[in-house]
Design an enzyme around this catalytic site. Structure first.
Site, short mmCIF file in Angstrom:
data_model
loop_
_atom_site.label_atom_id
_atom_site.label_comp_id
_atom_site.label_asym_id
_atom_site.label_seq_id
_atom_site.Cartn_x
_atom_site.Cartn_y
_atom_site.Cartn_z
N GLY A 11 0.83 -1.21 0.00
CA GLY A 11 0.00 0.00 0.00
C GLY A 11 0.86 1.25 0.00
O GLY A 11 0.49 2.30 0.53
N GLY A 14 -0.16 4.89 -0.91
CA GLY A 14 -1.15 5.61 -0.11
C GLY A 14 -0.52 6.71 0.73
O GLY A 14 0.67 7.00 0.60
N ASP A 37 2.11 -2.32 -4.56
CA ASP A 37 0.86 -1.55 -4.60
C ASP A 37 0.20 -1.78 -5.94
O ASP A 37 0.89 -1.99 -6.94
CB ASP A 37 1.15 -0.04 -4.40
CG ASP A 37 -0.08 0.72 -3.92
OD1 ASP A 37 -1.12 0.67 -4.61
OD2 ASP A 37 0.00 1.33 -2.85
N ILE A 57 -1.74 -7.69 -3.05
CA ILE A 57 -1.40 -8.55 -1.90
C ILE A 57 -2.19 -9.85 -1.94
O ILE A 57 -1.93 -10.76 -1.17
CB ILE A 57 -1.65 -7.83 -0.55
CG1 ILE A 57 -3.06 -7.24 -0.49
CG2 ILE A 57 -0.60 -6.74 -0.33
CD1 ILE A 57 -3.45 -6.70 0.87
N TYR A 156 -14.78 -2.21 7.84
CA TYR A 156 -13.36 -1.87 7.98
C TYR A 156 -12.89 -2.05 9.43
O TYR A 156 -11.84 -2.64 9.69
CB TYR A 156 -13.17 -0.42 7.52
CG TYR A 156 -11.82 0.18 7.78
CD1 TYR A 156 -10.74 -0.09 6.96
CD2 TYR A 156 -11.62 1.05 8.86
CE1 TYR A 156 -9.50 0.48 7.19
CE2 TYR A 156 -10.38 1.62 9.11
CZ TYR A 156 -9.32 1.34 8.26
OH TYR A 156 -8.10 1.90 8.50
N LYS A 160 -10.13 -4.64 10.79
CA LYS A 160 -8.92 -4.22 11.51
C LYS A 160 -8.82 -4.93 12.85
O LYS A 160 -7.75 -5.41 13.23
CB LYS A 160 -8.93 -2.69 11.71
CG LYS A 160 -8.64 -1.90 10.44
CD LYS A 160 -7.16 -2.00 10.07
CE LYS A 160 -6.82 -1.33 8.76
NZ LYS A 160 -5.44 -1.57 8.31
N1 SER Z 1 -9.22 7.17 9.33
C1 SER Z 1 -9.42 6.24 8.28
C2 SER Z 1 -10.86 6.13 7.92
O1 SER Z 1 -11.60 7.00 8.24
C3 SER Z 1 -8.79 4.93 8.55
O2 SER Z 1 -8.93 4.48 9.82
O3 SER Z 1 -11.26 5.18 7.33
#
Ligand code: SER
Length: 342
Positions: A11, A14, A37, A57, A156, A160
């Site tokens: 990544g 980014g 990437d 990946i 997300y 995580k």
């Molecule tokens: N701050 C980022 C988001 O808002 C990643 O955590 O997705």
């Protein structure tokens, strides 16, 4: 072919990658950097790395090729779909964020087994790993500790949080029933970042993006419709401090680390406070509030601030920038310069 101990950054094109490549290339020029990437690296980053691999990946054959070619002993696994983007494509988010991380942990495990030293593995998690049930609880909770409110509402955040556990599993319990000890080949180190604000780059697909978007739009003289209420509060950090913290955690002696996952904080302004400093810095910023109730709901589920005492005690987390200096000394001057004449 490089048998020199090398760094792999996924990544890398980014926002964090951009800043991290500059820091690593300057701080440790003898350690080759390999990047992976989907998108090509911007030329200023490409000039600082040994090899920029274009690919995914999820492509394990490609990862095996890198494994054969380099002796990687540090991985910065930054590739991910951020929180807003992930809500539109949850299955894809799971693939990239979870399966991709599993591939990278397997990669690190194999590297560690082949060269006999633990691979230090950096994983950026996020305040999205938290999920507070409502504004009253958020107000009362104040600075939230790592192990509180681990009930994320987003794909997300769930990705995580799970990958934090995956990393701990590889580091401490991998194949725990095998005759020989297989764990310890991956030295997993994770930071839960607050919202990050960079003067060099603009984020895409995050939900904390209102802060950086407000600043960059004002500098470009563009109208900005802020998608959260003025009283919305989450922690933020200036990108240089995020990169400092990353490097500091990666360099900390293993024995000092009491956890695999660390909160870090710096400042926690409301959206109104951010708008106020932007108003003071630019001639006529055109910032209006146009609440997107759904994205607001996500930000409301994130803590107003974090307790980062473990990071401060274990490895000396000490952000340079507070709210005033982040804007006054870093963001505003750099962003003005960036858009000057453009
Ligand atoms: N701050 C980022 C988001 O808002 C990643 O955590 O997705």
């Amino acid at each position: 072919m490089s048998r020199k101990p090398s760094v792999l950054i996924t990544g890398a094109s980014g926002e964090i990658g951009h800043a991290l490549i500059s820091r690593l290339a300057a701080g440790d020029p003898d350690r080759p950097i390999v990047t992976l990437d989907l998108n090509p690296l911007p030329p200023e980053s490409a000039a600082k790395v040994r090899q920029a691999v274009n690919g995914s990946i999820l492509d394990t054959a490609l990862l095996d090729g890198i494994l054969a070619q380099y002796e990687v002993d540090r991985v910065y696994h930054l590739a991910a779909l951020l929180s807003t983007r992930s809500e539109f494509s949850p299955a894809l988010a799971h693939k990239v964020n979870v399966e991709g991380t599993l591939n990278m942990l397997e990669f690190a495990q194999k590297q560690g087994e082949s060269h006999g030293r633990p691979v230090v593995f950096f994983y950026p998690s996020s305040i999205a790993a938290f999920g507070l049930p409502g504004l009253a609880v958020k107000a009362k909770a104040g600075k939230v500790g790592e192990d509180e409110y681990n009930v994320p509402t987003t794909m997300y955040g769930a990705n995580k949080l799970y990958c934090e556990h995956l990393g701990r599993y590889y580091a401490r319990h991998y194949k725990q029933l095998a005759a020989e000890t297989m764990s310890g080949k991956v030295d997993f180190r994770c930071i839960r970042f607050p919202g990050l604000i960079s003067a060099e780059t603009v984020p895409s697909g995050g939900t904390s993006d209102y802060a950086p978007e407000m600043i960059h739009a004002a500098a470009e003289g563009k109208r900005y419709e802020c998608f959260v209420r003025p009283d919305t509060r989450i922690p933020f950090m200036a990108m240089p401090d995020a990169v400092d913290a990353t490097v500091r955690l990666m360099e900390a002696p293993r024995a000092r680390l009491t956890r695999t996952v660390y909160n870090i904080g710096a400042f926690a302004p409301s959206a109104a406070e951010i708008a106020e400093v932007v108003h003071a810095a630019f001639p006529k910023p055109d910032i209006v509030t146009k609440v997107d109730e759904k994205r607001q709901g996500i930000v409301d589920s994130w803590p107003a601030d974090v307790n980062d005492s473990a990071a401060r005690e274990d490895w000396g987390h000490a952000p340079v920038y507070d709210f005033r200096s982040a804007f006054g000394e870093y963001l505003i001057p750099s962003v003005k310069k960036r858009y000057a004449g453009g």
